[in-house]
Design a protein around this motif. Structure first.
Motif, PDB file in Angstrom:
ATOM      1  N   PHE A 252       8.406 -45.748  -9.137  1.00  0.00           N
ATOM      2  CA  PHE A 252       7.850 -44.424  -8.853  1.00  0.00           C
ATOM      3  C   PHE A 252       7.232 -43.847 -10.122  1.00  0.00           C
ATOM      4  O   PHE A 252       7.594 -44.214 -11.249  1.00  0.00           O
ATOM      5  N   THR A 253       6.262 -42.959  -9.926  1.00  0.00           N
ATOM      6  CA  THR A 253       5.612 -42.310 -11.056  1.00  0.00           C
ATOM      7  C   THR A 253       6.442 -41.127 -11.512  1.00  0.00           C
ATOM      8  O   THR A 253       7.149 -40.484 -10.734  1.00  0.00           O
ATOM      9  N   GLN A 290       5.410 -38.505  -8.730  1.00  0.00           N
ATOM     10  CA  GLN A 290       6.413 -38.427  -7.666  1.00  0.00           C
ATOM     11  C   GLN A 290       7.668 -37.689  -8.116  1.00  0.00           C
ATOM     12  O   GLN A 290       8.288 -36.978  -7.331  1.00  0.00           O
ATOM     13  N   LEU A 291       8.061 -37.893  -9.383  1.00  0.00           N
ATOM     14  CA  LEU A 291       9.220 -37.178  -9.928  1.00  0.00           C
ATOM     15  C   LEU A 291       8.767 -36.419 -11.162  1.00  0.00           C
ATOM     16  O   LEU A 291       8.139 -36.987 -12.059  1.00  0.00           O
ATOM     17  N   GLY A 321       6.605 -31.676   0.309  1.00  0.00           N
ATOM     18  CA  GLY A 321       5.906 -32.960   0.260  1.00  0.00           C
ATOM     19  C   GLY A 321       6.841 -34.084  -0.141  1.00  0.00           C
ATOM     20  O   GLY A 321       8.047 -34.033   0.109  1.00  0.00           O
ATOM     21  N   ASP A 322       6.252 -35.099  -0.806  1.00  0.00           N
ATOM     22  CA  ASP A 322       7.025 -36.276  -1.196  1.00  0.00           C
ATOM     23  C   ASP A 322       7.514 -36.224  -2.636  1.00  0.00           C
ATOM     24  O   ASP A 322       8.194 -37.146  -3.091  1.00  0.00           O
ATOM     25  N   VAL A 497       8.586 -45.865 -13.414  1.00  0.00           N
ATOM     26  CA  VAL A 497       9.978 -46.254 -13.623  1.00  0.00           C
ATOM     27  C   VAL A 497      10.477 -47.017 -12.403  1.00  0.00           C
ATOM     28  O   VAL A 497      10.150 -46.671 -11.262  1.00  0.00           O
ATOM     29  N   GLN A 498      11.281 -48.046 -12.659  1.00  0.00           N
ATOM     30  CA  GLN A 498      11.923 -48.804 -11.595  1.00  0.00           C
ATOM     31  C   GLN A 498      13.422 -48.562 -11.642  1.00  0.00           C
ATOM     32  O   GLN A 498      14.083 -48.869 -12.642  1.00  0.00           O
TER      33      GLN A 498
END
Length: 537
Positions: A252-253, A290-291, A321-322, A497-498
């Motif tokens: 995610f970003t 995203q975060l 939203g997401d 990041v994963q």
């Protein structure tokens, strides 16, 4: 026959151990974050501790001093080393007390030295115990020294709320002993480093001609190779897949906000407060990652002090939203008490996620008994927070479990481990929200980064850090810094990041269940064995 070199005068020989201990302590501080680069130097940490070890095992110049006098001498050497090491490590507390707290310079300097002297007493006791229990066998002396050093580090890390900043193990995030982090944590690394230091202090040139010395070195190398192979297998994707472990969702970003609000203005209603509210509000509206993470007390006011609708608009933005947001903000009221907290906003998260800081900073966030007179001499806003619980749940979001910690809470790995008791709910990403602006542009920033890196090594989870002035950074599950924003600048660090899931590390498993008790018991067991051996002699 070659003429013998004349021995150094007795006063010089009496002074030499004290010079070794004093110089070793200062070098120990430098090993944690070398000035200029901020890099930890693992070899210097061992070498500087070896100077103290050499001073302890060197025979005193005076004869007939007796066991009690020898123990006092050893305690003095350990105390001198620790005072230099600790004062040289957290000297930047002076900045927070004098520059930002308004405490008179002599009093601020005296407070730093007094803290170092008090904490140094643990190491004085450790060195005295080493002197009283050693039997002269080099292997046993190395084990005993490592055990007493471990116990001193544990005492500093846990007694009187604990302040383990600058523990020797943090110098090893890039060194060969880093392989131990997943099994025994930072204190176990410190144990191994202390054993190596005593071994180095007792090394003699003639040892290189003995097969036993080479056998010991070979055994150490084989053990290190086995541990390194174990760690690599646990981290490699093919081994993880074979064990049934999977990554936590897709990468995610991420956007980490660094406001660089001047600390002397941060809580001022005419300067820092409107600057923080304006800049963070603008970034939170514009962020597309995203975060999004904003640092500790990014919003420097209690909710009741905010302009009506300010926090509600942020909540509406991130629950529709997401995207998700972790926001540093104090919560509560002056009448009912307040906490240093993180609010989490995401779709379906109602009410907002909340994390309250558990491990508070003495004098800065809570007032120890009998010390209110001291804090009243300084100007510290919001200085008496309420405490959150240990092992608070993570924010569940899009297959991730985001686990916040605030400021120096990442210094206490045994408390973070409480979240790993159940692998099904264990964090996939650790998130640190900090404001190190209290300590200026000092090595505190680099030291704190190494602390976060060590936590990533212990738990094999990525750690992302959003700070006011630095170090805002992304650390992967191998403890490597993959992204970092320049310190003391205003900006946004964007990265991908994963998250990680699957089996927890051995350290996370036992620390979640027993805290640091196994290390205490191990260190005390060595002392008990040493006492029995001493009686046998």
């Amino acid at each position: 026959m070659a003429p013998l070199r004349p021995a150094a005068p007795a006063p010089v020989r009496r002074l030499a151990p004290w010079l070794l201990a004093g110089a070793g302590g200062l070098l120990q501080a430098l090993s944690l974050a070398w000035p200029g680069s901020g890099e930890p130097l693992w070899w210097l940490q061992i070498a500087s501790l070896a100077l103290l070890a050499r001073a302890l095992v060197a025979p005193p110049v005076a004869t007939g001093t007796g066991a009690r006098a020898g123990a006092w001498r050893a305690a003095g050497l350990g105390w001198l080393f620790a005072c230099g090491w600790l004062a040289g490590t957290f000297w930047w507390l002076y900045i927070s007390m004098h520059t930002y707290g308004g405490l008179a310079a002599p009093l601020a300097a005296a407070a730093v030295l007094a803290l170092a002297a008090f904490l140094g007493s643990y190491y004085a006791a450790a060195c005295a115990a080493f002197h009283r229990l050693r039997t002269g066998g080099r292997a046993w002396d190395a084990l005993l020294f490592a055990a007493v050093w471990l116990l001193a580090e544990l005492a500093r890390g846990q007694w009187w709320t604990g302040f383990p900043w600058g523990a020797g193990g943090y110098a090893h995030v890039d060194g060969p002993l880093a392989v131990l982090a997943r099994s025994v944590g930072v204190y176990g690394i410190g144990f191994a480093a202390a054993a190596a230091a005593m071994g180095l202090a007792q090394l003699r040139p003639r040892d290189l001609g003995r097969w036993r010395s080479w056998a010991v070195m070979l055994a150490v190398l084989l053990a290190w190779g086995a541990l390194d192979w174990q760690r690599e297998c646990a981290l490699r994707e093919d081994c993880r897949a074979a064990a049934g472990a999977v990554d936590a969702g897709a990468p995610f970003t991420l956007a980490l906000l660094q406001g660089n609000i001047p600390q002397d203005e941060k809580f001022q209603p005419g300067s820092g407060v409107p600057l923080a509210l304006g800049w963070y509000g603008e970034q939170l509206r514009a962020a597309s990652a995203q975060l999004v993470v904003a640092p500790e007390t990014a919003i420097p006011l209690l909710p009741g002090q905010l302009v009506p609708g300010y926090l509600e608009r942020i909540a509406q933005r991130y629950t529709a939203g997401d995207q998700a947001l972790l926001l540093g903000i104090p919560l509560g009221s002056f009448e009912e008490g307040y906490t240093n907290s993180v609010l989490g906003f995401a779709a379906g998260q109602a009410p907002p996620y909340r994390y309250d800081k558990h491990h508070l900073v003495p004098f800065g966030e809570f007032i120890p008994p009998f010390f209110r007179w001291f804090t009243q001499m300084m100007h510290i806003p919001l200085g008496d927070f309420a405490r959150g619980g240990v092992g608070q749940p993570s924010l569940a979001w899009q297959g991730q479990r985001l686990a916040p910690n605030i400021c120096y809470e990442d210094l206490f790995g045994e408390e973070l481990a409480a979240r790993f008791a159940d692998p099904a709910t264990a964090p996939t990403v650790l998130v640190n929200l900090s404001n190190i602006g209290w300590f200026g542009d000092s090595v505190a920033i680099d030291q704190h980064l190494s602390i976060s890196r060590l936590r990533a090594l212990e738990f094999e989870r990525p750690m992302v850090r959003a700070t006011n002035t630095g170090a805002t950074a992304v650390i992967d599950h191998r403890g490597r810094v993959t992204h970092r924003l320049a310190g003391h600048t205003r900006g946004v660090l964007e990265a991908q990041v994963q998250g990680r899931t699957g089996a927890v590390t051995p350290y996370a498993w036992w620390a979640a269940r027993a805290g640091l008790l196994p290390l205490w018991l191990g260190g005390l067991a060595v002392l008990a064995l040493a006492w029995l051996r001493r009686r046998g002699h």
